[in-house]
Each structure stands twice: as C-alpha cells, then as structure tokens.
Design a protein around this motif. Structure first.
Motif, PDB file in Angstrom:
ATOM      1  N   LEU A  23      -4.248   2.510   9.560  1.00 16.21           N
ATOM      2  CA  LEU A  23      -3.700   1.003   8.684  1.00 16.21           C
ATOM      3  C   LEU A  23      -2.548   1.637   8.519  1.00 16.21           C
ATOM      4  CD1 LEU A  23      -7.047   0.838   6.933  1.00 16.21           C
ATOM      5  CD2 LEU A  23      -6.600  -0.320   8.815  1.00 16.21           C
ATOM      6  N   ARG A  24      -1.989  -0.024   8.296  1.00 19.14           N
ATOM      7  CA  ARG A  24      -0.894  -0.235   7.719  1.00 19.14           C
ATOM      8  C   ARG A  24      -0.962  -1.352   6.731  1.00 19.14           C
ATOM      9  NH1 ARG A  24       5.058  -2.631   9.511  1.00 19.14           N
ATOM     10  NH2 ARG A  24       3.989  -4.555   9.622  1.00 19.14           N
ATOM     11  N   LEU A  25      -0.689  -0.847   5.266  1.00 15.81           N
ATOM     12  CA  LEU A  25      -0.397  -1.669   4.087  1.00 15.81           C
ATOM     13  C   LEU A  25       1.041  -2.082   4.136  1.00 15.81           C
ATOM     14  CD1 LEU A  25      -2.665   1.016   1.338  1.00 15.81           C
ATOM     15  CD2 LEU A  25      -3.116  -0.406   3.431  1.00 15.81           C
ATOM     16  N   SER A  26       1.161  -2.961   3.669  1.00 21.48           N
ATOM     17  CA  SER A  26       1.845  -4.244   2.950  1.00 21.48           C
ATOM     18  C   SER A  26       1.821  -4.094   2.161  1.00 21.48           C
ATOM     19  CB  SER A  26       1.995  -5.172   3.824  1.00 21.48           C
ATOM     20  OG  SER A  26       2.377  -4.784   5.416  1.00 21.48           O
ATOM     21  N   GLU A  68      -0.956  -6.607  -2.379  1.00 24.57           N
ATOM     22  CA  GLU A  68      -1.125  -5.605  -1.412  1.00 24.57           C
ATOM     23  C   GLU A  68      -1.717  -6.418   0.173  1.00 24.57           C
ATOM     24  OE1 GLU A  68      -1.362  -3.295  -4.914  1.00 24.57           O
ATOM     25  OE2 GLU A  68      -2.020  -5.125  -4.497  1.00 24.57           O
ATOM     26  N   PHE A  69      -1.774  -6.241   0.899  1.00 22.81           N
ATOM     27  CA  PHE A  69      -2.754  -6.908   1.978  1.00 22.81           C
ATOM     28  C   PHE A  69      -2.728  -4.721   3.016  1.00 22.81           C
ATOM     29  CE2 PHE A  69      -1.520 -10.671   1.399  1.00 22.81           C
ATOM     30  CZ  PHE A  69      -0.251 -10.995   0.960  1.00 22.81           C
ATOM     31  N   GLY A  70      -4.020  -5.285   4.655  1.00 22.51           N
ATOM     32  CA  GLY A  70      -3.862  -4.058   5.100  1.00 22.51           C
ATOM     33  C   GLY A  70      -5.339  -3.527   4.986  1.00 22.51           C
ATOM     34  N   TYR A  95       5.829  -0.625   3.069  1.00 19.49           N
ATOM     35  CA  TYR A  95       5.131  -0.709   3.842  1.00 19.49           C
ATOM     36  C   TYR A  95       4.548   1.075   3.775  1.00 19.49           C
ATOM     37  CZ  TYR A  95       7.114  -4.303   5.705  1.00 19.49           C
ATOM     38  OH  TYR A  95       7.456  -5.676   6.492  1.00 19.49           O
ATOM     39  N   THR A 105      -6.074  -2.700  -3.050  1.00 18.13           N
ATOM     40  CA  THR A 105      -6.457  -3.007  -1.582  1.00 18.13           C
ATOM     41  C   THR A 105      -7.204  -1.961  -1.278  1.00 18.13           C
ATOM     42  OG1 THR A 105      -6.355  -3.341   1.065  1.00 18.13           O
ATOM     43  CG2 THR A 105      -4.884  -2.008  -0.079  1.00 18.13           C
ATOM     44  N   GLN A 139       2.242   3.289   6.116  1.00 17.65           N
ATOM     45  CA  GLN A 139       1.739   3.415   7.485  1.00 17.65           C
ATOM     46  C   GLN A 139       0.834   5.023   7.303  1.00 17.65           C
ATOM     47  OE1 GLN A 139       1.968   1.789  10.192  1.00 17.65           O
ATOM     48  NE2 GLN A 139       0.098   3.606  11.520  1.00 17.65           N
TER      49      GLN A 139
END
Length: 123
Positions: free
Chosen positions: A18-21, A6-8, A80, A117, A82
């Motif tokens: 925020l947007r998680l990837s 995970e990122f973001g 993703y 994350t 969002q």
C-alpha cells in the motif's frame, strides 16, 4: 497552522503493498519535517518513519526497515509512505504528523497531526 490529510489506507493481504499519502496545507511545506506513526487497538502510538524537510535524512523503526519507504515531494506538499511486504502486525491507524525543524521519531515533538487512515492486513 498546518492541515494534514492522509490518503491510501485500506485492506490488503499479507505480503501485499500500500502507499499512503499525506497532503499538507497552510504552511510552506519545505520547512516542515514529517513523520508517520501508527496505533493499533489497545496499543500505544508508535513511530514508523520520519523524513527531514529537505528529504536528505530518513529514519525508520526497526520493525519496518527494508519494507517501508518514506519520501516527500515539496512541489506537491505531500509525504508518502510506501509499504511493501505487509504483515498482519502492521494493522493500525496510520497518522502523518508535521513539525518545524529537524526530523524526529518521537511523536511528542510533532505539532500537527492528520486524522489518520486505517490499514488492515489480513493473514
């Protein structure tokens, strides 16, 4: 085997976005359904959103409907999340998860998990 990263995550003020990837590797992504889950301190893990492998079906927890959007990009092996209009109660560690077959909002149905994350929403 599937690996998920995970990122973001980060710190954002209430009302922000925020947007998680979540990047997947190790298995053909297009055969996996994906989900986002979160866990706040002292609370059980709860479902947030899920998406079928085709992207044609999406599901949301009532608490995030209209604010969060889940999507996937099979070409990038990425899902993703969002997150808009964030609230302090959205503060949690967010995890992405993958399963073979149809999407599910039940975390017990998922075989593969990322490391999580942190998302912190300040008031």
């Amino acid at each position: 085997q599937v690996q998920l990263v995970e990122f973001g995550g980060g710190l954002v003020q209430a009302g922000g976005s925020l947007r998680l990837s979540c990047a997947a590797s190790g298995r053909t992504f297009s055969t996996l359904s994906m989900g986002w889950f979160r866990q706040a301190p002292g609370k059980e893990r709860e479902s947030v959103a899920a998406i079928s492998w085709s992207g044609g079906s999406t599901y949301y927890a009532d608490s995030v409907k209209g604010r969060f959007t889940i999507s996937n990009d099979n070409a990038k092996n990425t899902v993703y999340l969002q997150m808009n209009s964030l609230k302090p109660e959205d503060t949690a560690v967010y995890y992405c998860a993958a399963k073979i077959g149809g999407a599910s909002m039940n975390p017990v149905n998922y075989n593969y998990w990322g490391q999580g994350t942190q998302v912190t929403v300040s008031s």
